[in-house]
Motif scaffolding. Structure first.
Motif, PDB file in Angstrom:
ATOM      1  N   ARG A  85       0.835  -1.204   0.000  1.00  0.00           N
ATOM      2  CA  ARG A  85       0.000   0.000   0.000  1.00  0.00           C
ATOM      3  C   ARG A  85       0.874   1.260   0.000  1.00  0.00           C
ATOM      4  N   SER A  89       0.787   4.175  -2.755  1.00  0.00           N
ATOM      5  CA  SER A  89       0.497   5.532  -2.299  1.00  0.00           C
ATOM      6  C   SER A  89       1.605   6.494  -2.702  1.00  0.00           C
ATOM      7  N   ILE A  92       1.198   7.656  -6.242  1.00  0.00           N
ATOM      8  CA  ILE A  92       0.143   8.656  -6.408  1.00  0.00           C
ATOM      9  C   ILE A  92       0.631  10.018  -5.935  1.00  0.00           C
ATOM     10  N   GLN A  93       1.264  10.020  -4.776  1.00  0.00           N
ATOM     11  CA  GLN A  93       1.740  11.294  -4.215  1.00  0.00           C
ATOM     12  C   GLN A  93       2.781  11.943  -5.123  1.00  0.00           C
ATOM     13  N   ARG A  96       1.176  13.494  -8.132  1.00  0.00           N
ATOM     14  CA  ARG A  96       0.442  14.713  -7.784  1.00  0.00           C
ATOM     15  C   ARG A  96       1.398  15.887  -7.568  1.00  0.00           C
ATOM     16  N   ARG A 103       1.201  16.995  -1.498  1.00  0.00           N
ATOM     17  CA  ARG A 103       1.380  15.594  -1.088  1.00  0.00           C
ATOM     18  C   ARG A 103       0.094  15.025  -0.489  1.00  0.00           C
ATOM     19  N   VAL A 104      -0.604  15.844   0.287  1.00  0.00           N
ATOM     20  CA  VAL A 104      -1.780  15.369   1.021  1.00  0.00           C
ATOM     21  C   VAL A 104      -3.062  15.718   0.264  1.00  0.00           C
ATOM     22  N   HIS A 105      -3.978  14.757   0.266  1.00  0.00           N
ATOM     23  CA  HIS A 105      -5.296  14.940  -0.345  1.00  0.00           C
ATOM     24  C   HIS A 105      -6.316  14.655   0.757  1.00  0.00           C
ATOM     25  N   ARG A 108      -9.736  12.728   0.177  1.00  0.00           N
ATOM     26  CA  ARG A 108      -9.515  11.287   0.008  1.00  0.00           C
ATOM     27  C   ARG A 108      -9.237  10.626   1.360  1.00  0.00           C
ATOM     28  N   GLU A 109      -8.488  11.285   2.197  1.00  0.00           N
ATOM     29  CA  GLU A 109      -8.194  10.724   3.520  1.00  0.00           C
ATOM     30  C   GLU A 109      -9.469  10.582   4.346  1.00  0.00           C
ATOM     31  N   ILE A 112     -11.173   7.441   3.395  1.00  0.00           N
ATOM     32  CA  ILE A 112     -10.477   6.260   3.939  1.00  0.00           C
ATOM     33  C   ILE A 112     -10.804   6.096   5.426  1.00  0.00           C
ATOM     34  N   LEU A 132      -2.231   5.875   7.124  1.00  0.00           N
ATOM     35  CA  LEU A 132      -1.955   7.070   6.328  1.00  0.00           C
ATOM     36  C   LEU A 132      -0.620   7.689   6.722  1.00  0.00           C
ATOM     37  N   CYS A 135       2.030   5.847   5.099  1.00  0.00           N
ATOM     38  CA  CYS A 135       2.070   5.964   3.642  1.00  0.00           C
ATOM     39  C   CYS A 135       2.452   7.362   3.143  1.00  0.00           C
ATOM     40  N   ARG A 136       2.146   8.398   3.901  1.00  0.00           N
ATOM     41  CA  ARG A 136       2.470   9.741   3.407  1.00  0.00           C
ATOM     42  C   ARG A 136       3.297  10.547   4.411  1.00  0.00           C
TER      43      ARG A 136
HETATM   44  O1  LIG Z   1      -5.263   8.715  -2.833  1.00  0.00           O
HETATM   45  C1  LIG Z   1      -4.378   9.589  -2.898  1.00  0.00           C
HETATM   46  O2  LIG Z   1      -4.550  10.630  -3.559  1.00  0.00           O
HETATM   47  C2  LIG Z   1      -3.114   9.389  -2.227  1.00  0.00           C
HETATM   48  O3  LIG Z   1      -2.231  10.208  -2.308  1.00  0.00           O
HETATM   49  C3  LIG Z   1      -2.959   8.183  -1.365  1.00  0.00           C
HETATM   50  C4  LIG Z   1      -3.130   8.485   0.115  1.00  0.00           C
HETATM   51  C5  LIG Z   1      -3.210   7.109   0.832  1.00  0.00           C
HETATM   52  O4  LIG Z   1      -2.170   6.609   1.263  1.00  0.00           O
HETATM   53  O5  LIG Z   1      -4.305   6.554   0.892  1.00  0.00           O
HETATM   54  C6  LIG Z   1      -1.967   9.258   0.597  1.00  0.00           C
HETATM   55  C7  LIG Z   1      -1.999  10.597   0.794  1.00  0.00           C
HETATM   56  C8  LIG Z   1      -3.208  11.389   0.608  1.00  0.00           C
HETATM   57  O6  LIG Z   1      -3.315  12.386   1.575  1.00  0.00           O
HETATM   58  C9  LIG Z   1      -4.423  10.561   0.511  1.00  0.00           C
HETATM   59  C10 LIG Z   1      -4.382   9.234   0.326  1.00  0.00           C
END
Ligand SMILES: O=C(O)C(=O)C[C@]1(C(=O)O)C=C[C@@H](O)C=C1
Length: 139
Positions: A85, A89, A92-93, A96, A103-105, A108-109, A112, A132, A135-136
């Protein structure tokens, strides 16, 4: 045998035992899949004798050994899944950030966190936050 007492009312999150674990999904949770007899969905045969198969100093007796091996296998898979995971992740980061984003979305968090809480109760939120962070990184 009498150590598993259904009338136990102590609500100590710090010392879960066989009686309190099914209630650990949060206040008023109606998690209906927590029946001890139904939790071995992949063929586990853990019984009351297994989970109580320990001495006062915590050493396992023979009956718990198989169930603990199964837990060790499950933990190894969970750890591998967390590592997988984290790699997904990170991809994706990275994309972005390269596109000029952050880095942070947060939206989406929130999805989750809601998902983990819906499936696991309040402790699920904590688990999702830990995932999370793994992962980030820390916020
Ligand atoms: O889904 C995303 O956009 C991600 O960047 C992945 C992820 C995750 O690990 O789930 C990591 C950082 C974001 O803040 C949100 C979710």
């Amino acid at each position: 045998m009498d150590t598993v007492n259904a009338t136990t009312t102590t609500d100590t999150a710090s010392s879960p035992d066989a009686a309190s674990i099914p209630d650990a999904t949060g206040a008023g949770s109606t998690a209906s899949t927590a029946s001890p007899a139904s939790t071995g969905g992949t063929g586990s045969t853990a019984s009351a004798a297994d989970v109580n198969g320990s001495t006062a100093d915590g050493a396992a007796t023979g009956d718990a050994t198989g169930a603990r091996s199964r837990i060790d296998e499950l933990d190894a898979r969970i750890i591998a899944l967390v590592q997988e995971r984290r790699a997904v992740s990170a991809g994706i980061q990275r994309a972005r950030i390269e596109a000029g984003g952050r880095r942070v979305h947060l939206a989406r968090e929130m999805e989750i966190l809601d998902r983990y809480r819906g499936e696991l109760g309040r402790p699920g939120t904590q688990l999702a936050m830990t995932l999370l962070a793994l992962c980030r990184g820390a916020l």
